[in-house]
Design a protein around this motif. Structure first.
Motif, short mmCIF file in Angstrom:
data_model
loop_
_atom_site.label_atom_id
_atom_site.label_comp_id
_atom_site.label_asym_id
_atom_site.label_seq_id
_atom_site.Cartn_x
_atom_site.Cartn_y
_atom_site.Cartn_z
N LEU A 90 -90.56 45.53 52.80
CA LEU A 90 -90.77 44.16 53.29
C LEU A 90 -91.53 43.32 52.26
N ASN A 91 -92.54 43.92 51.63
CA ASN A 91 -93.29 43.19 50.62
C ASN A 91 -92.42 42.84 49.43
N LYS A 92 -91.57 43.76 48.98
CA LYS A 92 -90.66 43.49 47.86
C LYS A 92 -89.65 42.41 48.23
N ASN A 93 -89.08 42.50 49.43
CA ASN A 93 -88.11 41.49 49.88
C ASN A 93 -88.79 40.14 50.02
N GLY A 94 -89.99 40.12 50.57
CA GLY A 94 -90.72 38.87 50.72
C GLY A 94 -91.02 38.25 49.37
N LEU A 95 -91.44 39.07 48.43
CA LEU A 95 -91.73 38.59 47.09
C LEU A 95 -90.47 38.04 46.42
N PHE A 96 -89.34 38.68 46.63
CA PHE A 96 -88.07 38.20 46.08
C PHE A 96 -87.77 36.80 46.61
N TYR A 97 -87.89 36.60 47.92
CA TYR A 97 -87.57 35.29 48.50
C TYR A 97 -88.59 34.23 48.10
N ILE A 98 -89.83 34.61 48.00
CA ILE A 98 -90.85 33.66 47.55
C ILE A 98 -90.55 33.23 46.11
N SER A 99 -90.17 34.18 45.26
CA SER A 99 -89.87 33.83 43.86
C SER A 99 -88.68 32.89 43.77
N ARG A 100 -87.67 33.11 44.58
CA ARG A 100 -86.49 32.23 44.55
C ARG A 100 -86.84 30.83 45.07
N LEU A 101 -87.64 30.77 46.13
CA LEU A 101 -88.07 29.48 46.68
C LEU A 101 -88.93 28.74 45.66
N ALA A 102 -89.82 29.45 44.99
CA ALA A 102 -90.66 28.83 43.96
C ALA A 102 -89.81 28.29 42.81
N THR A 103 -88.76 29.01 42.44
CA THR A 103 -87.86 28.55 41.38
C THR A 103 -87.19 27.24 41.80
N ILE A 104 -86.71 27.19 43.02
CA ILE A 104 -86.05 25.97 43.52
C ILE A 104 -87.02 24.80 43.51
N PHE A 105 -88.24 25.01 44.00
CA PHE A 105 -89.20 23.91 44.06
C PHE A 105 -89.69 23.49 42.68
N SER A 106 -89.74 24.42 41.73
CA SER A 106 -90.09 24.04 40.36
C SER A 106 -89.03 23.11 39.78
N ILE A 107 -87.78 23.46 39.99
CA ILE A 107 -86.69 22.61 39.51
C ILE A 107 -86.74 21.24 40.18
N LEU A 108 -86.95 21.22 41.50
CA LEU A 108 -87.04 19.94 42.21
C LEU A 108 -88.21 19.09 41.72
N MET A 109 -89.32 19.74 41.37
CA MET A 109 -90.47 19.01 40.86
C MET A 109 -90.09 18.25 39.59
N TYR A 110 -89.35 18.89 38.70
CA TYR A 110 -88.98 18.24 37.46
C TYR A 110 -87.85 17.23 37.66
N VAL A 111 -86.94 17.48 38.57
CA VAL A 111 -85.88 16.53 38.88
C VAL A 111 -86.47 15.24 39.47
N SER A 112 -87.63 15.37 40.11
CA SER A 112 -88.27 14.18 40.69
C SER A 112 -88.72 13.19 39.62
N TYR A 113 -88.67 13.56 38.34
CA TYR A 113 -88.98 12.62 37.27
C TYR A 113 -87.87 11.59 37.07
N ILE A 114 -86.69 11.84 37.56
CA ILE A 114 -85.55 10.94 37.31
C ILE A 114 -85.84 9.50 37.75
N PRO A 115 -86.41 9.25 38.95
CA PRO A 115 -86.73 7.86 39.30
C PRO A 115 -87.75 7.23 38.34
N GLN A 116 -88.71 8.01 37.87
CA GLN A 116 -89.68 7.46 36.91
C GLN A 116 -89.00 7.13 35.59
N ILE A 117 -88.07 7.97 35.16
CA ILE A 117 -87.32 7.69 33.93
C ILE A 117 -86.55 6.39 34.10
#
Length: 93
Positions: free
Chosen positions: A9-36
């Motif tokens: 369960l800990n390994k599966n949870g860590l896997f999903y947390i890492s994937r969610l963090a990857t998605i939110f990291s990408i979204l954080m940088y995509v949010s620069y588009i309106p500022q650009i």
């Protein structure tokens, strides 16, 4: 050696947390588009934060690529930060 249910369960949870963090990291940088877009049309923003984000992303991508076993989620999550952070920085000048 058999894995316990809790370890799985800990390994599966860590896997999903890492994937969610990857998605939110990408979204954080995509949010620069309106500022650009604002920067290009003349409403200049502060260039310091996107420059720091770009440098931070360069370091994380380097870390992910230089590890003996490549850390692809770290690399993928931070690649947009290099490009979009630098574009935001340049257009804010």
């Amino acid at each position: 050696m058999e894995e316990t249910k809790t370890t799985k369960l800990n390994k599966n949870g860590l896997f999903y947390i890492s994937r969610l963090a990857t998605i939110f990291s990408i979204l954080m940088y995509v949010s620069y588009i309106p500022q650009i877009m604002n920067n290009v049309t003349g409403v200049k923003g502060n260039p310091l934060q996107p420059l720091c984000a770009a440098l931070n992303s360069i370091l994380w991508v380097s870390y992910g690529l230089l590890k003996q076993k490549k850390d692809w989620p770290v690399v993928i999550a931070n690649l947009p930060g290099i490009v979009l952070g630098l574009v935001t920085f340049i257009t804010a000048l």
